[in-house]
Design a protein around this motif. Sequence first.
Motif, PDB file in Angstrom:
ATOM      1  N   VAL A 223     -10.118 -11.844  17.412  1.00 29.09           N
ATOM      2  CA  VAL A 223      -9.755 -13.248  17.512  1.00 29.09           C
ATOM      3  C   VAL A 223      -8.814 -13.502  18.681  1.00 29.09           C
ATOM      4  O   VAL A 223      -7.987 -12.658  19.003  1.00 29.09           O
ATOM      5  N   ASP A 224      -8.962 -14.676  19.296  1.00 29.26           N
ATOM      6  CA  ASP A 224      -8.000 -15.199  20.267  1.00 29.26           C
ATOM      7  C   ASP A 224      -7.350 -16.407  19.611  1.00 29.26           C
ATOM      8  O   ASP A 224      -8.053 -17.248  19.043  1.00 29.26           O
ATOM      9  N   LEU A 225      -6.020 -16.495  19.680  1.00 27.17           N
ATOM     10  CA  LEU A 225      -5.313 -17.646  19.119  1.00 27.17           C
ATOM     11  C   LEU A 225      -4.230 -18.107  20.075  1.00 27.17           C
ATOM     12  O   LEU A 225      -3.610 -17.297  20.767  1.00 27.17           O
ATOM     13  N   SER A 226      -4.006 -19.404  20.066  1.00 27.48           N
ATOM     14  CA  SER A 226      -2.931 -20.002  20.855  1.00 27.48           C
ATOM     15  C   SER A 226      -2.320 -21.133  20.040  1.00 27.48           C
ATOM     16  O   SER A 226      -3.045 -21.953  19.471  1.00 27.48           O
ATOM     17  N   VAL A 227      -0.976 -21.161  19.972  1.00 25.80           N
ATOM     18  CA  VAL A 227      -0.278 -22.238  19.258  1.00 25.80           C
ATOM     19  C   VAL A 227       0.986 -22.609  20.014  1.00 25.80           C
ATOM     20  O   VAL A 227       1.534 -21.815  20.775  1.00 25.80           O
ATOM     21  N   THR A 228       1.448 -23.816  19.765  1.00 28.77           N
ATOM     22  CA  THR A 228       2.759 -24.245  20.239  1.00 28.77           C
ATOM     23  C   THR A 228       3.642 -24.414  19.014  1.00 28.77           C
ATOM     24  O   THR A 228       3.258 -25.107  18.062  1.00 28.77           O
ATOM     25  N   ILE A 229       4.798 -23.752  19.026  1.00 26.32           N
ATOM     26  CA  ILE A 229       5.738 -23.836  17.913  1.00 26.32           C
ATOM     27  C   ILE A 229       6.966 -24.588  18.406  1.00 26.32           C
ATOM     28  O   ILE A 229       7.582 -24.209  19.403  1.00 26.32           O
ATOM     29  N   THR A 230       7.303 -25.671  17.705  1.00 31.25           N
ATOM     30  CA  THR A 230       8.462 -26.488  18.073  1.00 31.25           C
ATOM     31  C   THR A 230       9.447 -26.490  16.907  1.00 31.25           C
ATOM     32  O   THR A 230       9.115 -26.941  15.804  1.00 31.25           O
ATOM     33  N   MET A 231      10.623 -25.954  17.144  1.00 32.27           N
ATOM     34  CA  MET A 231      11.661 -25.889  16.120  1.00 32.27           C
ATOM     35  C   MET A 231      12.270 -27.277  15.918  1.00 32.27           C
ATOM     36  O   MET A 231      12.196 -28.135  16.804  1.00 32.27           O
ATOM     37  N   ALA A 232      12.879 -27.494  14.756  1.00 28.46           N
ATOM     38  CA  ALA A 232      13.520 -28.776  14.463  1.00 28.46           C
ATOM     39  C   ALA A 232      14.601 -29.085  15.495  1.00 28.46           C
ATOM     40  O   ALA A 232      14.867 -30.253  15.794  1.00 28.46           O
ATOM     41  N   SER A 233      15.193 -28.058  16.084  1.00 26.95           N
ATOM     42  CA  SER A 233      16.233 -28.244  17.097  1.00 26.95           C
ATOM     43  C   SER A 233      15.671 -28.722  18.433  1.00 26.95           C
ATOM     44  O   SER A 233      16.408 -29.057  19.343  1.00 26.95           O
ATOM     45  N   GLY A 234      14.330 -28.711  18.569  1.00 28.76           N
ATOM     46  CA  GLY A 234      13.698 -29.161  19.807  1.00 28.76           C
ATOM     47  C   GLY A 234      13.192 -28.039  20.690  1.00 28.76           C
ATOM     48  O   GLY A 234      12.419 -28.274  21.615  1.00 28.76           O
ATOM     49  N   GLU A 235      13.621 -26.804  20.431  1.00 28.62           N
ATOM     50  CA  GLU A 235      13.141 -25.660  21.210  1.00 28.62           C
ATOM     51  C   GLU A 235      11.644 -25.479  20.952  1.00 28.62           C
ATOM     52  O   GLU A 235      11.180 -25.544  19.823  1.00 28.62           O
ATOM     53  N   SER A 236      10.894 -25.253  22.015  1.00 27.67           N
ATOM     54  CA  SER A 236       9.447 -25.143  21.900  1.00 27.67           C
ATOM     55  C   SER A 236       8.953 -23.927  22.670  1.00 27.67           C
ATOM     56  O   SER A 236       9.502 -23.582  23.708  1.00 27.67           O
ATOM     57  N   ARG A 237       7.901 -23.285  22.160  1.00 23.89           N
ATOM     58  CA  ARG A 237       7.292 -22.164  22.870  1.00 23.89           C
ATOM     59  C   ARG A 237       5.808 -22.076  22.530  1.00 23.89           C
ATOM     60  O   ARG A 237       5.386 -22.440  21.440  1.00 23.89           O
ATOM     61  N   VAL A 238       5.056 -21.604  23.495  1.00 26.71           N
ATOM     62  CA  VAL A 238       3.623 -21.378  23.308  1.00 26.71           C
ATOM     63  C   VAL A 238       3.441 -19.892  23.037  1.00 26.71           C
ATOM     64  O   VAL A 238       3.980 -19.049  23.757  1.00 26.71           O
ATOM     65  N   VAL A 239       2.703 -19.584  21.978  1.00 25.72           N
ATOM     66  CA  VAL A 239       2.429 -18.195  21.626  1.00 25.72           C
ATOM     67  C   VAL A 239       0.922 -17.993  21.720  1.00 25.72           C
ATOM     68  O   VAL A 239       0.153 -18.760  21.139  1.00 25.72           O
ATOM     69  N   GLU A 240       0.514 -16.986  22.468  1.00 26.15           N
ATOM     70  CA  GLU A 240      -0.911 -16.675  22.621  1.00 26.15           C
ATOM     71  C   GLU A 240      -1.141 -15.215  22.303  1.00 26.15           C
ATOM     72  O   GLU A 240      -0.356 -14.355  22.683  1.00 26.15           O
ATOM     73  N   LYS A 241      -2.222 -14.957  21.603  1.00 28.97           N
ATOM     74  CA  LYS A 241      -2.668 -13.592  21.336  1.00 28.97           C
ATOM     75  C   LYS A 241      -4.139 -13.543  21.709  1.00 28.97           C
ATOM     76  O   LYS A 241      -4.921 -14.390  21.295  1.00 28.97           O
ATOM     77  N   LYS A 242      -4.504 -12.563  22.488  1.00 26.23           N
ATOM     78  CA  LYS A 242      -5.891 -12.386  22.917  1.00 26.23           C
ATOM     79  C   LYS A 242      -6.444 -11.091  22.326  1.00 26.23           C
ATOM     80  O   LYS A 242      -5.735 -10.094  22.239  1.00 26.23           O
ATOM     81  N   ASP A 243      -7.691 -11.145  21.934  1.00 25.32           N
ATOM     82  CA  ASP A 243      -8.425  -9.977  21.480  1.00 25.32           C
ATOM     83  C   ASP A 243      -7.715  -9.215  20.357  1.00 25.32           C
ATOM     84  O   ASP A 243      -7.614  -7.989  20.384  1.00 25.32           O
ATOM     85  N   MET A 244      -7.211  -9.965  19.354  1.00 20.36           N
ATOM     86  CA  MET A 244      -6.580  -9.323  18.198  1.00 20.36           C
ATOM     87  C   MET A 244      -7.674  -8.751  17.296  1.00 20.36           C
ATOM     88  O   MET A 244      -8.538  -9.501  16.826  1.00 20.36           O
ATOM     89  N   PRO A 245      -7.691  -7.450  17.060  1.00 28.15           N
ATOM     90  CA  PRO A 245      -8.704  -6.892  16.165  1.00 28.15           C
ATOM     91  C   PRO A 245      -8.491  -7.388  14.734  1.00 28.15           C
ATOM     92  O   PRO A 245      -7.364  -7.452  14.258  1.00 28.15           O
ATOM     93  N   VAL A 246      -9.550  -7.751  14.073  1.00 25.42           N
ATOM     94  CA  VAL A 246      -9.451  -8.224  12.698  1.00 25.42           C
ATOM     95  C   VAL A 246      -8.907  -7.123  11.795  1.00 25.42           C
ATOM     96  O   VAL A 246      -8.181  -7.399  10.850  1.00 25.42           O
ATOM     97  N   THR A 247      -9.188  -5.869  12.105  1.00 24.22           N
ATOM     98  CA  THR A 247      -8.652  -4.766  11.297  1.00 24.22           C
ATOM     99  C   THR A 247      -7.130  -4.793  11.287  1.00 24.22           C
ATOM    100  O   THR A 247      -6.510  -4.528  10.250  1.00 24.22           O
ATOM    101  N   ALA A 248      -6.501  -5.131  12.396  1.00 17.78           N
ATOM    102  CA  ALA A 248      -5.037  -5.232  12.462  1.00 17.78           C
ATOM    103  C   ALA A 248      -4.547  -6.402  11.614  1.00 17.78           C
ATOM    104  O   ALA A 248      -3.506  -6.303  10.950  1.00 17.78           O
ATOM    105  N   LEU A 249      -5.284  -7.502  11.613  1.00 13.59           N
ATOM    106  CA  LEU A 249      -4.894  -8.650  10.804  1.00 13.59           C
ATOM    107  C   LEU A 249      -4.975  -8.326   9.316  1.00 13.59           C
ATOM    108  O   LEU A 249      -4.130  -8.754   8.531  1.00 13.59           O
ATOM    109  N   LEU A 250      -5.981  -7.598   8.918  1.00 15.11           N
ATOM    110  CA  LEU A 250      -6.139  -7.255   7.507  1.00 15.11           C
ATOM    111  C   LEU A 250      -4.989  -6.410   7.005  1.00 15.11           C
ATOM    112  O   LEU A 250      -4.601  -6.485   5.841  1.00 15.11           O
ATOM    113  N   LYS A 251      -4.376  -5.605   7.874  1.00 16.43           N
ATOM    114  CA  LYS A 251      -3.238  -4.772   7.489  1.00 16.43           C
ATOM    115  C   LYS A 251      -2.002  -5.609   7.228  1.00 16.43           C
ATOM    116  O   LYS A 251      -1.099  -5.195   6.519  1.00 16.43           O
ATOM    117  N   LEU A 252      -1.934  -6.823   7.797  1.00 14.48           N
ATOM    118  CA  LEU A 252      -0.772  -7.691   7.609  1.00 14.48           C
ATOM    119  C   LEU A 252      -0.765  -8.401   6.261  1.00 14.48           C
ATOM    120  O   LEU A 252       0.251  -8.894   5.837  1.00 14.48           O
TER     121      LEU A 252
END
Length: 155
Positions: A125-154
């Motif tokens: 999976v490839d995922l991209s999100v923008t996370i904005t804290m209540a304080s106003g701080e914002s960041r874009v988080v991107e993950k590319k080519d995440m194996p589903v096997t790694a996600l299942l371990k979480l």
Amino acid sequence: MKNRIIALLVAAFMALLAADDCAAQFSKMTISDYGVKSIVPESFTSVRGAVWLDVVNPMESFTVSGVQGKVYKNGVAFIQGSTEPFTVVNGASRVEISGRASLCPGASLWTVLGLLFFDPEDYSVDLSVTITMASGESRVVEKKDMPVTALLKLR
């Protein structure tokens, strides 16, 4: 099949929050339960749906927006999706996430039906999100080519 997909979405979301630049802030957040609220076909190649998550968030509230994702089977994109923005408040709460998923151009419905015989080794999976804290701080988080096997371990 529906529960497998939702479990993977939850795991992918937690993987994004556990990214190196966010780990300290989000490491104490937990998801205690999740489920499907609705799934409605929009056409032969797309669906609109909503899921719910029971979240315990000991940190400040934050908003998640700009969510874009793509699922690959053996390196070939076959499903793409996005969600509406949503907010995770401080404390324990139920978060509802609605979004839309569709087949990628050139993908076949048979590939999606292959999820019935799901082998996590074949998917990433490839995922991209923008996370904005209540304080106003914002960041874009991107993950590319995440194996589903790694996600299942979480989970």
